[in-house]
Design an enzyme around this catalytic site. Sequence first.
Site, PDB file in Angstrom:
ATOM      1  N   CYS A   1       0.838  -1.202   0.000  1.00 15.54           N
ATOM      2  CA  CYS A   1       0.000   0.000   0.000  1.00 15.54           C
ATOM      3  C   CYS A   1       0.877   1.257   0.000  1.00 15.54           C
ATOM      4  O   CYS A   1       1.530   1.549  -0.988  1.00 15.54           O
ATOM      5  CB  CYS A   1      -0.968  -0.040   1.185  1.00 15.54           C
ATOM      6  SG  CYS A   1      -2.364   1.102   1.019  1.00 15.54           S
TER       7      CYS A   1
ATOM      8  N   HIS B   1      -3.660  -5.212   0.716  1.00 17.84           N
ATOM      9  CA  HIS B   1      -3.094  -5.691   1.983  1.00 17.84           C
ATOM     10  C   HIS B   1      -3.116  -7.223   2.029  1.00 17.84           C
ATOM     11  O   HIS B   1      -4.118  -7.821   2.407  1.00 17.84           O
ATOM     12  CB  HIS B   1      -3.878  -5.115   3.163  1.00 17.84           C
ATOM     13  CG  HIS B   1      -3.636  -3.661   3.382  1.00 17.84           C
ATOM     14  ND1 HIS B   1      -2.608  -3.195   4.178  1.00 17.84           N
ATOM     15  CD2 HIS B   1      -4.274  -2.565   2.893  1.00 17.84           C
ATOM     16  CE1 HIS B   1      -2.627  -1.871   4.170  1.00 17.84           C
ATOM     17  NE2 HIS B   1      -3.619  -1.463   3.399  1.00 17.84           N
TER      18      HIS B   1
ATOM     19  N   GLU C   1      -1.719  -9.119   4.129  1.00 15.86           N
ATOM     20  CA  GLU C   1      -1.718  -9.614   5.507  1.00 15.86           C
ATOM     21  C   GLU C   1      -3.119  -9.787   6.085  1.00 15.86           C
ATOM     22  O   GLU C   1      -3.298 -10.455   7.111  1.00 15.86           O
ATOM     23  CB  GLU C   1      -0.901  -8.669   6.409  1.00 15.86           C
ATOM     24  CG  GLU C   1      -1.512  -7.308   6.677  1.00 15.86           C
ATOM     25  CD  GLU C   1      -1.236  -6.260   5.604  1.00 15.86           C
ATOM     26  OE1 GLU C   1      -1.360  -5.066   5.901  1.00 15.86           O
ATOM     27  OE2 GLU C   1      -0.909  -6.647   4.462  1.00 15.86           O
TER      28      GLU C   1
END
Length: 520
Positions: free
Chosen positions: A89, A176, A178
């Site tokens: 990001c 993202h 994660e």
Amino acid sequence: MTNVADLTSVEKIIVLDFGSQFNQLITRRIREFGVFSELLSHRTTAEEIRKIAPKGIIFSGGPNSVYDKDAFSIDPEIYELGIPILGICYGMQLMTHNLGGKVEPAANREYGKAELEILGDATLFQGTPAKQTVWMSHGDLVTEIAPGFEKVGTSNDCPIASIEDANRKFYGVQFHPEVRHSEYGNDLLRHFAFDVCGCTGDWSMENFIDMEVAKIREQVGDKKVLLGLSGGVDSSVVGVLLQKAIGDQLTCIFVDHGLLRKGEAEQVMESLGGKFGLNIIKVDAKERFLSKLAGVSDPEQKRKIIGNEFVYVFDDEATKLAGEEGVSFLAQGTLYTDVIESGTETAQTIKSHHNVGGLPEDMQFELIEPLNTLFKDEVRALGTELGMPDAIVWRQPFPGPGLGIRVLGEITEDKLQIVRDSDAILREEIAAAGLDRDIWQYFTVLPGIRSVGVMGDGRTYDYTVGIRAVTSIDGMTADFARIPWDVLQKISVRIVNEVAHVNRIVYDITSKPPATVEWE
């Protein structure tokens, strides 16, 4: 304090912090692969990183725009270290901005799920579908890639959603990976850790123990260490780890304030003092605490009294020991989440991190915090590796004020006994049903309500006991646990029949928010 630079013998990937709310998740995901990871300031210099010798670097996301005057940046020499970099990001935007590309405000901001289309044979997307769901959260986007990069991913509102420079091993994703909503995010991070960075997954609790024991011995030498033992998971694991490292140089203070669960004080003394041989000084302060709490019903006042009284008791004992035995160190069960939640320059403080029990700042001890690079699940794994019993390793979270905030209103010994006995039954039945690892937290509470009932041929006017059981991942939000009706019925019957002065059981089906997990 243990930090990533101390872990010289293990592979590691560092995460540079630019303020994303998901930073903690990045380090967790990498550690799940058996690769050590830690969050460091974006101000960490190239020279400092060279000494750490990581296998890879991840630039986190963040709330800023790279073109802002006060935007967070990095030491440009980091790009010259020859270490693989993944920008997430803001991290991708920063890399682009630093290396000659262009970043601009997005016409349509992306927040939430989006469909990513993979272009060509992209390194980080090997073995995943050409179209996949990812989680976006950005207001800016890359409009022109930097020299040496190629576009390898796109979405409807983000034409350049992923980039790579395979020669320098620099990669960027606008989404993202994660976050669990990115369905192949774990695969992407795994490709980065193993295929790009060349990690083998050598991080384990076994080698953590070896390294931490050596570090503690070097730090402490022949001096004495003091540990405030609560009986909870964190302080218990610290105690056993320190015992392994320095043996009888450790002294533990266990304050029994009379607000513990049934059998808890005995279990601490028998297990930690017996099996593991910890030198524990047990301070029986029940009467002292209950006399201070007499007539007090306000929850905040109760918390304050319990907290202050704990400090006074611990301080008295610690001062005695410091004078008699020359104690130099104070050990604490600080976790990595505590360190992160203290806030950094890149993010607002979530909560202030204080030492255990709010101990006086003028206590002249050097701190030892052997768990401050570990998450809670890793602490449990460490306890298991140290040979600690499941009864301690998987103990339920317990508030500092203990049962003092599970007896609503004024605290008396009779009310405490009702909560102790009912809570013990609840824990027994939840374990017997095989639900103890599925439910995040469960306990009983005494709301102070009495109601009419019938037992035998007589009328009763006795207490109501509330059951609270929730499922959660991190405790920030929670939902009430769907305990099977037959299990709830068995719990209810047992409590009413076995606990004196109880004639009604209620089950709390409120989520958090709007309610909190604890009732006070």
